[in-house]
Motif scaffolding. Sequence first.
Motif, mmCIF file in Angstrom:
data_model
loop_
_atom_site.group_PDB
_atom_site.id
_atom_site.type_symbol
_atom_site.label_atom_id
_atom_site.label_comp_id
_atom_site.label_asym_id
_atom_site.label_seq_id
_atom_site.Cartn_x
_atom_site.Cartn_y
_atom_site.Cartn_z
ATOM 1 N N PRO A 147 0.772 -1.247 0.000
ATOM 2 C CA PRO A 147 0.000 0.000 0.000
ATOM 3 C C PRO A 147 0.801 1.293 0.000
ATOM 4 C CG PRO A 147 -1.074 -1.595 1.390
ATOM 5 C CD PRO A 147 0.228 -2.222 0.974
ATOM 6 N N PRO A 148 1.855 1.467 0.824
ATOM 7 C CA PRO A 148 2.584 2.736 0.770
ATOM 8 C C PRO A 148 3.190 3.010 -0.612
ATOM 9 C CG PRO A 148 3.109 1.570 2.789
ATOM 10 C CD PRO A 148 2.355 0.605 1.923
ATOM 11 N N VAL A 149 3.761 1.969 -1.241
ATOM 12 C CA VAL A 149 4.356 2.153 -2.565
ATOM 13 C C VAL A 149 3.277 2.385 -3.613
ATOM 14 C CG1 VAL A 149 5.861 1.128 -4.314
ATOM 15 C CG2 VAL A 149 6.304 0.696 -1.901
ATOM 16 N N VAL A 150 2.152 1.700 -3.467
ATOM 17 C CA VAL A 150 1.029 1.907 -4.385
ATOM 18 C C VAL A 150 0.554 3.351 -4.318
ATOM 19 C CG1 VAL A 150 -1.399 1.340 -4.774
ATOM 20 C CG2 VAL A 150 0.253 -0.488 -4.395
ATOM 21 N N LEU A 151 0.429 3.892 -3.102
ATOM 22 C CA LEU A 151 0.009 5.287 -2.937
ATOM 23 C C LEU A 151 1.000 6.224 -3.609
ATOM 24 C CD1 LEU A 151 -1.769 7.485 -1.725
ATOM 25 C CD2 LEU A 151 -0.517 7.230 0.425
ATOM 26 N N LEU A 152 2.291 5.965 -3.414
ATOM 27 C CA LEU A 152 3.336 6.799 -4.010
ATOM 28 C C LEU A 152 3.237 6.798 -5.534
ATOM 29 C CD1 LEU A 152 6.184 8.272 -3.244
ATOM 30 C CD2 LEU A 152 7.155 6.154 -4.149
ATOM 31 N N LEU A 153 3.133 5.612 -6.124
ATOM 32 C CA LEU A 153 3.125 5.494 -7.582
ATOM 33 C C LEU A 153 1.803 5.975 -8.191
ATOM 34 C CD1 LEU A 153 4.893 2.045 -8.098
ATOM 35 C CD2 LEU A 153 5.891 4.346 -8.103
ATOM 36 N N SER A 154 0.709 5.813 -7.456
ATOM 37 C CA SER A 154 -0.585 6.234 -8.001
ATOM 38 C C SER A 154 -0.632 7.743 -8.172
ATOM 39 C CB SER A 154 -1.725 5.769 -7.094
ATOM 40 O OG SER A 154 -1.701 6.445 -5.853
ATOM 41 N N ARG A 155 0.064 8.470 -7.305
ATOM 42 C CA ARG A 155 0.102 9.929 -7.421
ATOM 43 C C ARG A 155 0.883 10.375 -8.659
ATOM 44 N NH1 ARG A 155 -3.947 12.365 -4.896
ATOM 45 N NH2 ARG A 155 -4.237 11.538 -2.803
ATOM 46 N N ALA A 156 1.733 9.491 -9.161
ATOM 47 C CA ALA A 156 2.502 9.804 -10.370
ATOM 48 C C ALA A 156 1.705 9.524 -11.638
ATOM 49 C CB ALA A 156 3.801 9.008 -10.387
ATOM 50 N N LYS A 157 0.506 8.904 -11.461
ATOM 51 C CA LYS A 157 -0.378 8.596 -12.594
ATOM 52 C C LYS A 157 0.342 7.796 -13.683
ATOM 53 C CE LYS A 157 -3.434 12.566 -11.938
ATOM 54 N NZ LYS A 157 -4.547 11.767 -11.452
ATOM 55 N N LEU A 158 1.002 6.745 -13.280
ATOM 56 C CA LEU A 158 1.714 5.905 -14.242
ATOM 57 C C LEU A 158 0.734 5.070 -15.055
ATOM 58 C CD1 LEU A 158 4.595 4.492 -12.003
ATOM 59 C CD2 LEU A 158 4.645 6.504 -13.484
ATOM 60 N N PRO A 159 1.068 4.758 -16.295
ATOM 61 C CA PRO A 159 0.268 3.790 -17.065
ATOM 62 C C PRO A 159 0.268 2.450 -16.337
ATOM 63 C CG PRO A 159 1.828 4.945 -18.482
ATOM 64 C CD PRO A 159 2.196 5.291 -17.077
ATOM 65 N N PRO A 160 -0.781 1.643 -16.512
ATOM 66 C CA PRO A 160 -0.874 0.377 -15.776
ATOM 67 C C PRO A 160 0.369 -0.501 -15.838
ATOM 68 C CG PRO A 160 -2.966 0.826 -16.839
ATOM 69 C CD PRO A 160 -2.021 1.901 -17.292
ATOM 70 N N LEU A 161 0.949 -0.678 -17.035
ATOM 71 C CA LEU A 161 2.103 -1.572 -17.142
ATOM 72 C C LEU A 161 3.344 -0.999 -16.443
ATOM 73 C CD1 LEU A 161 1.869 -3.095 -20.735
ATOM 74 C CD2 LEU A 161 1.198 -4.093 -18.540
ATOM 75 N N SER A 162 3.517 0.321 -16.479
ATOM 76 C CA SER A 162 4.636 0.946 -15.769
ATOM 77 C C SER A 162 4.441 0.824 -14.262
ATOM 78 C CB SER A 162 4.761 2.424 -16.161
ATOM 79 O OG SER A 162 5.072 2.548 -17.526
ATOM 80 N N PHE A 163 3.208 1.001 -13.836
ATOM 81 C CA PHE A 163 2.851 0.852 -12.425
ATOM 82 C C PHE A 163 3.187 -0.556 -11.939
ATOM 83 C CE2 PHE A 163 -0.196 -0.206 -9.098
ATOM 84 C CZ PHE A 163 -0.271 0.936 -8.313
ATOM 85 N N ILE A 164 2.747 -1.557 -12.687
ATOM 86 C CA ILE A 164 2.994 -2.950 -12.328
ATOM 87 C C ILE A 164 4.493 -3.269 -12.375
ATOM 88 C CG2 ILE A 164 2.650 -5.339 -13.089
ATOM 89 C CD1 ILE A 164 -0.133 -4.517 -14.046
ATOM 90 N N ALA A 165 5.187 -2.730 -13.374
ATOM 91 C CA ALA A 165 6.614 -3.017 -13.543
ATOM 92 C C ALA A 165 7.435 -2.473 -12.383
ATOM 93 C CB ALA A 165 7.106 -2.429 -14.859
ATOM 94 N N ASP A 166 7.185 -1.221 -11.977
ATOM 95 C CA ASP A 166 7.918 -0.632 -10.859
ATOM 96 C C ASP A 166 7.650 -1.395 -9.568
ATOM 97 O OD1 ASP A 166 8.933 1.235 -12.564
ATOM 98 O OD2 ASP A 166 8.153 2.987 -11.509
ATOM 99 N N LEU A 167 6.396 -1.760 -9.342
ATOM 100 C CA LEU A 167 6.057 -2.533 -8.157
ATOM 101 C C LEU A 167 6.768 -3.881 -8.157
ATOM 102 C CD1 LEU A 167 2.232 -1.946 -7.603
ATOM 103 C CD2 LEU A 167 4.080 -1.379 -6.022
ATOM 104 N N ALA A 168 6.805 -4.525 -9.310
ATOM 105 C CA ALA A 168 7.449 -5.838 -9.411
ATOM 106 C C ALA A 168 8.928 -5.745 -9.054
ATOM 107 C CB ALA A 168 7.280 -6.398 -10.818
ATOM 108 N N GLY A 169 9.610 -4.764 -9.616
ATOM 109 C CA GLY A 169 11.025 -4.581 -9.310
ATOM 110 C C GLY A 169 11.257 -4.342 -7.831
ATOM 111 N N TYR A 170 10.399 -3.521 -7.235
ATOM 112 C CA TYR A 170 10.530 -3.243 -5.809
ATOM 113 C C TYR A 170 10.288 -4.503 -4.974
ATOM 114 C CZ TYR A 170 9.179 -1.937 -1.114
ATOM 115 O OH TYR A 170 9.066 -1.899 0.249
#
Length: 242
Positions: A147-170
């Motif tokens: 959740p904390p990382v999701v909140l951070l990335l959601s504010r950046a309005k990333l495209p779905p695949l970029s959102f998923i990719a950054d989360l996966a790496g983390y």
Amino acid sequence: MELIGVAVLCVAVASVIGGATGFGTSLIATPFMLMAGIGLTETVVVNLVVALVTRLGVTYQLRRHIDWPRVAVLGAASLPGAWLGVQTLGLLPEQLLAPAAGAITVLCGLAMALPASRTARPPSRWATAATGAISGYFSTTTSLNGPPVVLLLSRAKLPPLSFIADLAGYFVVTSVLSLAMLWAGTGIDVPGLLPLLAACTVAGVVANQLGISIAQRLPTHVFRSAVIALVVIAGLLTIVTA
């Protein structure tokens, strides 16, 4: 054996959702595994192993979408948080840790639902580091590190695949660090968990691929709404079932 079957079912369902949203496997699996009678520490280890294995494949598949500097900061910052989490495991009772994590999860979901600027704003390095540290703490205590990382990335309005990719790496980085610290800093019987880990990992990998295929067909607005709903519901389930 019955307990393993229940855990496999929990992980399979959660992994479909996790594959579709980029996170959520631990959020969904944790409350149901606790309800099934699996201990919190064992649940954390299972979730981290499944996250590591499934996110490795996603990281490779979506490597061109990953913001590597951001993932590096998140991963490095998770180290002190994960260490602190291991130190507090023996001090705070499970009955306190899970509800607290659930409450923070709900707050993250509600914060994501608040109106945001129409302009995408990449998070600052300091905000990214702070988020990584908080998530690292949740990783070793409850495995609810998304959740904390999701909140951070959601504010950046990333495209779905970029959102998923950054989360996966983390998740790959923080899962490795968290598992190493839990193994070294607690009395968890890893060999005794091998049958449970093997069954849940296989179920997680198969179900995760189904989730990824769903994610590739989701419109951005539907994806965002699903992520917010998932965070809030999972947080409430964690509070209720703890």
